[in-house]
Design a protein around this motif. Structure first.
Motif, PDB file in Angstrom:
ATOM      1  N   ASP A   3      26.759  45.587   6.359  1.00 43.35           N
ATOM      2  CA  ASP A   3      26.074  46.568   5.949  1.00 43.35           C
ATOM      3  C   ASP A   3      25.223  46.762   4.772  1.00 43.35           C
ATOM      4  O   ASP A   3      24.780  47.678   4.187  1.00 43.35           O
ATOM      5  CB  ASP A   3      26.690  48.131   6.285  1.00 43.35           C
ATOM      6  N   SER A   4      25.547  45.544   4.023  1.00 39.64           N
ATOM      7  CA  SER A   4      24.881  45.395   2.651  1.00 39.64           C
ATOM      8  C   SER A   4      24.235  44.146   2.387  1.00 39.64           C
ATOM      9  O   SER A   4      24.814  42.939   2.953  1.00 39.64           O
ATOM     10  CB  SER A   4      25.786  45.934   1.683  1.00 39.64           C
ATOM     11  N   LEU A   5      23.426  43.745   1.601  1.00 40.57           N
ATOM     12  CA  LEU A   5      23.014  42.686   0.999  1.00 40.57           C
ATOM     13  C   LEU A   5      22.911  42.829  -0.508  1.00 40.57           C
ATOM     14  O   LEU A   5      22.908  43.738  -1.098  1.00 40.57           O
ATOM     15  CB  LEU A   5      21.539  42.317   1.591  1.00 40.57           C
ATOM     16  N   GLU A   6      22.945  41.682  -1.133  1.00 31.03           N
ATOM     17  CA  GLU A   6      22.870  41.561  -2.717  1.00 31.03           C
ATOM     18  C   GLU A   6      21.449  41.400  -3.341  1.00 31.03           C
ATOM     19  O   GLU A   6      20.825  40.449  -2.803  1.00 31.03           O
ATOM     20  CB  GLU A   6      23.739  40.516  -3.185  1.00 31.03           C
ATOM     21  N   LEU A   7      21.204  42.646  -3.699  1.00 28.40           N
ATOM     22  CA  LEU A   7      19.739  42.514  -4.323  1.00 28.40           C
ATOM     23  C   LEU A   7      19.503  41.786  -5.397  1.00 28.40           C
ATOM     24  O   LEU A   7      20.219  41.827  -6.625  1.00 28.40           O
ATOM     25  CB  LEU A   7      19.263  44.176  -4.625  1.00 28.40           C
ATOM     26  N   GLY A 247      13.069  31.137  -1.128  1.00 24.23           N
ATOM     27  CA  GLY A 247      13.648  30.586  -1.991  1.00 24.23           C
ATOM     28  C   GLY A 247      13.847  28.987  -1.971  1.00 24.23           C
ATOM     29  O   GLY A 247      13.703  28.527  -0.721  1.00 24.23           O
ATOM     30  N   PRO A 248      14.303  28.473  -2.995  1.00 27.92           N
ATOM     31  CA  PRO A 248      14.219  26.867  -2.943  1.00 27.92           C
ATOM     32  C   PRO A 248      15.361  26.450  -1.569  1.00 27.92           C
ATOM     33  O   PRO A 248      15.050  25.232  -1.252  1.00 27.92           O
ATOM     34  CB  PRO A 248      14.987  26.458  -4.238  1.00 27.92           C
ATOM     35  N   ASN A 249      16.440  27.076  -1.227  1.00 31.83           N
ATOM     36  CA  ASN A 249      17.298  26.939  -0.250  1.00 31.83           C
ATOM     37  C   ASN A 249      17.047  27.753   0.944  1.00 31.83           C
ATOM     38  O   ASN A 249      17.786  27.696   2.027  1.00 31.83           O
ATOM     39  CB  ASN A 249      18.643  26.850  -0.914  1.00 31.83           C
ATOM     40  N   LEU A 250      15.846  28.548   1.052  1.00 32.67           N
ATOM     41  CA  LEU A 250      15.617  29.199   2.206  1.00 32.67           C
ATOM     42  C   LEU A 250      16.718  30.026   2.492  1.00 32.67           C
ATOM     43  O   LEU A 250      16.979  30.609   3.691  1.00 32.67           O
ATOM     44  CB  LEU A 250      15.349  28.514   3.409  1.00 32.67           C
ATOM     45  N   LEU A 253      16.196  36.421   1.458  1.00 37.31           N
ATOM     46  CA  LEU A 253      15.634  37.400   2.273  1.00 37.31           C
ATOM     47  C   LEU A 253      14.669  38.265   1.551  1.00 37.31           C
ATOM     48  O   LEU A 253      14.906  39.002   0.719  1.00 37.31           O
ATOM     49  CB  LEU A 253      16.392  38.273   3.230  1.00 37.31           C
ATOM     50  N   PHE A 254      13.221  38.155   1.792  1.00 37.32           N
ATOM     51  CA  PHE A 254      12.145  39.091   1.244  1.00 37.32           C
ATOM     52  C   PHE A 254      11.888  40.222   2.251  1.00 37.32           C
ATOM     53  O   PHE A 254      11.680  39.930   3.459  1.00 37.32           O
ATOM     54  CB  PHE A 254      11.009  38.208   0.997  1.00 37.32           C
ATOM     55  N   VAL A 255      11.561  41.350   1.599  1.00 37.75           N
ATOM     56  CA  VAL A 255      11.519  42.362   2.577  1.00 37.75           C
ATOM     57  C   VAL A 255      10.348  43.318   1.884  1.00 37.75           C
ATOM     58  O   VAL A 255      10.380  43.754   0.769  1.00 37.75           O
ATOM     59  CB  VAL A 255      12.662  43.392   2.648  1.00 37.75           C
ATOM     60  N   LEU A 277      11.577  43.632  -1.866  1.00 37.82           N
ATOM     61  CA  LEU A 277      12.967  43.586  -2.372  1.00 37.82           C
ATOM     62  C   LEU A 277      13.252  41.843  -1.745  1.00 37.82           C
ATOM     63  O   LEU A 277      12.981  41.412  -0.781  1.00 37.82           O
ATOM     64  CB  LEU A 277      13.669  44.370  -1.504  1.00 37.82           C
ATOM     65  N   ALA A 278      13.894  41.409  -2.844  1.00 41.36           N
ATOM     66  CA  ALA A 278      14.616  39.970  -2.496  1.00 41.36           C
ATOM     67  C   ALA A 278      16.166  39.972  -2.619  1.00 41.36           C
ATOM     68  O   ALA A 278      16.587  40.695  -3.704  1.00 41.36           O
ATOM     69  CB  ALA A 278      14.076  38.857  -3.663  1.00 41.36           C
ATOM     70  N   TYR A 279      16.698  39.660  -1.632  1.00 44.79           N
ATOM     71  CA  TYR A 279      18.103  39.663  -1.321  1.00 44.79           C
ATOM     72  C   TYR A 279      18.603  38.246  -1.376  1.00 44.79           C
ATOM     73  O   TYR A 279      18.239  37.573  -0.506  1.00 44.79           O
ATOM     74  CB  TYR A 279      18.396  40.522  -0.202  1.00 44.79           C
ATOM     75  N   ALA A 280      19.948  38.019  -1.732  1.00 40.74           N
ATOM     76  CA  ALA A 280      20.761  36.813  -1.570  1.00 40.74           C
ATOM     77  C   ALA A 280      21.333  37.098  -0.159  1.00 40.74           C
ATOM     78  O   ALA A 280      21.797  38.269   0.078  1.00 40.74           O
ATOM     79  CB  ALA A 280      21.785  36.640  -2.580  1.00 40.74           C
ATOM     80  N   THR A 281      21.389  35.970   0.734  1.00 38.71           N
ATOM     81  CA  THR A 281      22.071  36.391   2.015  1.00 38.71           C
ATOM     82  C   THR A 281      22.968  35.355   2.453  1.00 38.71           C
ATOM     83  O   THR A 281      22.899  34.232   1.652  1.00 38.71           O
ATOM     84  CB  THR A 281      20.798  36.452   3.303  1.00 38.71           C
TER      85      THR A 281
END
Length: 302
Positions: A3-7, A247-250, A253-255, A277-281
């Motif tokens: 339920d969360s992503l790292e901003l 991102g370099p490694n795809l 996640l951009f929103v 918003l850009a999140y590490a996934t």
């Protein structure tokens, strides 16, 4: 269910209707449009610098042909065109809805064979189902799906044999059998119903899962290739509009998001509304497809 992503970062642009976000791997940059404000944006990931251009018509979706110079195959509100933002040069290819002045183009994308697709919608009023999904290829413009209200969520499976599409007000995402050789559709069926909000822009990850922005739902839904909801990610914005892996490694996640129709009180309650918003996934995406120059019809005579 996650339920969360790292901003990682917020690109503070306060768009009215941010849309069409996509990653360009060769230039390590992120691109998107603010439809209502007629703006094109480019964000350099390494330097964290932002460029923007005012567009001659409302830019709704696009594919990147080159970045030096910048050349786009685009759907503007009133049709398909080749566009060079650095010079302002615009060459119309087709304007198939000149007889529908209340309509405009909306969501679009390049398929895995390099064809460009974009759909139309009624721009104002009670939003009747007057829209059409078009395919642009070397033979011209083809109307493929009809009677749409707000076309969205256009994307393809990793092997290019399934197409996904949503008519946003229905709350449903449909899937079609896709013929890669000609771009034909068949076998329409329900893929998934979103758990909250309405389906907006979507993207397919490397495992074939579909990530969909939930407009009015403050989140992103992730569905398996079978249509099972496998994750629901909460967001600090109520109107996310589109998603893209980059991102370099795809694995970022951009929103994009919107402030359209929000009250001043709502905007104060959502300070990130309209930002990107850009999140590490834990997921990994696929490279965005590039328009095939050989599939682009000649522009209209000026």
């Amino acid at each position: 269910m996650t339920d969360s992503l790292e901003l990682l970062i917020s690109i503070d642009v306060a768009n009215t209707l941010g849309e069409g976000v996509q990653w360009h791997a060769q230039s390590n940059s992120l691109w998107w449009t603010d439809i209502h404000n007629s703006r094109l944006y480019r964000f350099d990931w390494q330097s964290r610098t932002l460029d923007q251009w005012r567009t001659p018509d409302r830019l709704t979706s696009f594919g990147i042909l080159s970045t030096d110079p910048v050349r786009l195959l685009a759907s503007f509100a009133t049709g398909f065109a080749l566009y060079q933002p650095e010079t302002g040069d615009l060459s119309w290819i087709a304007q198939p809805e000149t007889g529908k002045p209340g309509n405009r183009f909306n969501d679009g994308r390049v398929d895995r064979q390099g064809r460009f697709w974009s759909g139309t919608m009624q721009d104002h009023g009670d939003r009747k189902p007057t829209g059409t999904l078009y395919r642009l290829d070397e033979a011209g413009v083809h109307s493929v799906l009809h009677d749409l209200t707000i076309p969205n969520a256009l994307c393809w499976s990793p092997d290019g044999k399934r197409m996904y599409h949503a008519d946003t007000p229905t709350g449903q995402i449909r899937t079609f059998d896709f013929a890669p050789e000609c771009g034909g559709l068949s076998g329409a069926k329900l893929f998934a119903e979103v758990p909250r909000g309405k389906p907006d822009g979507a993207a397919i990850d490397a495992s074939g899962h579909l990530m969909c922005a939930l407009f009015g739902g403050s989140g992103i839904a992730r569905f398996s290739p079978e249509g099972e909801l496998t994750a629901l990610h909460d967001l600090p914005v109520s109107q996310p509009t589109c998603v893209a892996f980059g991102g370099p490694n795809l694995d970022v996640l951009f929103v994009t998001s919107a402030t359209e129709d929000m009250t001043e009180q709502q905007r104060k309650a959502e300070p990130m509304a309209g930002h990107v918003l850009a999140y590490a996934t834990p997921y990994r995406g696929l490279a965005e497809c590039t328009p095939d120059e050989a599939r682009i019809p000649k522009p209209q005579a000026k």
